[in-house]
Design a protein around this motif. Sequence first.
Motif: not given
Length: 243
Positions: A38-51, A61-70
């Motif tokens: 799950l940490k690997v997935d979170i890192d990938e989602m975070t990098e994707s969101y930042v870019s 944006r809200v959906k992606k942030i919410k998914k990372i928080q979940e």
Amino acid sequence: MATAMYLEQYLDSLETLPFELQRNFQLMRQLDQRSEDLKVDIDEMTESYVSEAKSLPPNDRVKKIKKIQESYAKCREFADDKVQLAMQTYEMVDKHIRRLDSDLARFEADLKEKSIQDAAGTSKVESETTLNDKRGRGRKKGRVASDDESKSSKKKQKTVESLLSVPLSSAYQSCTDVLDMPVDPNEPTYCLCHQVSYGEMIGCDNQDCPIEWFHFGCVNLTSKPKGKWYCPKCREDRDRKKK
């Protein structure tokens, strides 16, 4: 025989322990693996969101942030479950250690009782042999035992009776002391009750909480609540700050 009996009973109680420990350790390993994935997935989602953040619409944006928080919340649940398993494993082993201490104390009490009974039996035989010898010599000399010999015999009999009355009370006292053994003073305490860890416990989500862990029963819980949970003291502090 007594040693074999205690040992056999204790080994029987340990029969399922290795399997229970193995199961708990496997579950903890699985939780660790899920958390790492799950940490690997979170890192990938975070990098994707930042870019992509600048080009994404506000709703996305809200959906992606919410998914990372979940995902972070799920990772926290895995960690809490692992802590619960670790505490259960500790209690499982500690229960057998306490039983071993109790059995050792009972065995020691049985040995003391047997030794006192053997000593009492030996004293009784010796007193009877001595008394019979004196009576035999008295009969050969044409006389009966004197008042002093009679008093001596009664005194020895009282000594034997007093020896026989000791084991039950001393053995019972020894067993009671071990069954009511105090908790290791070096073991950390938790919760509002200031007791050691046992059963199901829940951690306060306030990182500055001075207690951190609480027994379900002490905070009126029967299952783990969803979302963040704060202990009564931290909840009161938060409400006071809001006012």
